[in-house]
Design a protein around this motif. Structure first.
Motif, PDB file in Angstrom:
ATOM      1  N   ASN A  43     -79.894 -42.087 -48.209  1.00 16.18           N
ATOM      2  CA  ASN A  43     -80.189 -40.891 -48.992  1.00 16.18           C
ATOM      3  C   ASN A  43     -79.958 -41.079 -50.493  1.00 16.18           C
ATOM      4  O   ASN A  43     -80.368 -40.242 -51.289  1.00 16.18           O
ATOM      5  CB  ASN A  43     -79.322 -39.714 -48.523  1.00 16.18           C
TER       6      ASN A  43
ATOM      7  N   ALA B 223     -75.025 -37.223 -45.172  1.00 12.21           N
ATOM      8  CA  ALA B 223     -75.942 -38.215 -45.735  1.00 12.21           C
ATOM      9  C   ALA B 223     -75.457 -39.633 -45.419  1.00 12.21           C
ATOM     10  O   ALA B 223     -74.352 -39.824 -44.897  1.00 12.21           O
ATOM     11  CB  ALA B 223     -76.046 -38.021 -47.247  1.00 12.21           C
TER      12      ALA B 223
ATOM     13  N   HIS C  96     -80.172 -37.369 -52.044  1.00 15.69           N
ATOM     14  CA  HIS C  96     -80.844 -36.154 -51.573  1.00 15.69           C
ATOM     15  C   HIS C  96     -80.283 -35.816 -50.203  1.00 15.69           C
ATOM     16  O   HIS C  96     -79.952 -36.706 -49.409  1.00 15.69           O
ATOM     17  CB  HIS C  96     -82.372 -36.314 -51.546  1.00 15.69           C
ATOM     18  N   ILE C  97     -80.098 -34.520 -49.963  1.00 17.23           N
ATOM     19  CA  ILE C  97     -79.572 -34.112 -48.652  1.00 17.23           C
ATOM     20  C   ILE C  97     -80.422 -33.001 -48.076  1.00 17.23           C
ATOM     21  O   ILE C  97     -81.242 -32.419 -48.752  1.00 17.23           O
ATOM     22  CB  ILE C  97     -78.094 -33.667 -48.717  1.00 17.23           C
TER      23      ILE C  97
END
Length: 126
Positions: free
Chosen positions: A71, A67, A125-126
């Motif tokens: 992100n 990330a 978020h990944i």
């Protein structure tokens, strides 16, 4: 299923926790303080240098998880002294695009680990 992320490019945990944990596409990065992972020394010459090291540590953990700061959806900033807010914010802002910056809060706390001035954690978020 949760996945643990660790990198030598950020300080090793000093307790029973991991640098980051991901589950269901969400990465939770533990609070980072200004420890230089190469030397194990604290970066404390001023609040801007301290904040910059914290953000470098977060960046290393994000990269380990695949990330970037783009992100990040949430950040939490903990300050030992709210008078440092402007200086911390100045450095923090250099790591994010103003238009896509995450949600965040910034609070003053009575004390931080190792008597540092700033600790920051993020969710991405990944």
């Amino acid at each position: 299923m949760k996945k643990i992320f660790q990198t030598v490019n950020a300080p090793a945990p000093v307790g029973p926790y991991n640098q980051a944990v991901a589950i269901n596409g969400i990465l939770y990065v533990s609070g980072q303080i200004a420890i230089d992972p190469k030397t194990g020394s604290f970066v404390t010459e001023d609040i801007q240098a301290e904040t910059n090291q914290v953000m470098k540590n977060i960046k290393a953990i994000l990269l380990e998880a695949g990330a970037t700061f783009e992100n990040v959806v949430k950040a939490s900033i903990f300050l030992a002294n709210m008078d440092d807010f402007a200086d911390v914010n100045k450095i923090y802002a250099t790591y994010f695009n103003k238009m896509t910056a995450p949600a965040r809060e910034c609070v003053e706390v009575s004390k931080l680990p190792k008597n540092v001035s700033v600790e920051i954690s993020v969710i991405a978020h990944i």
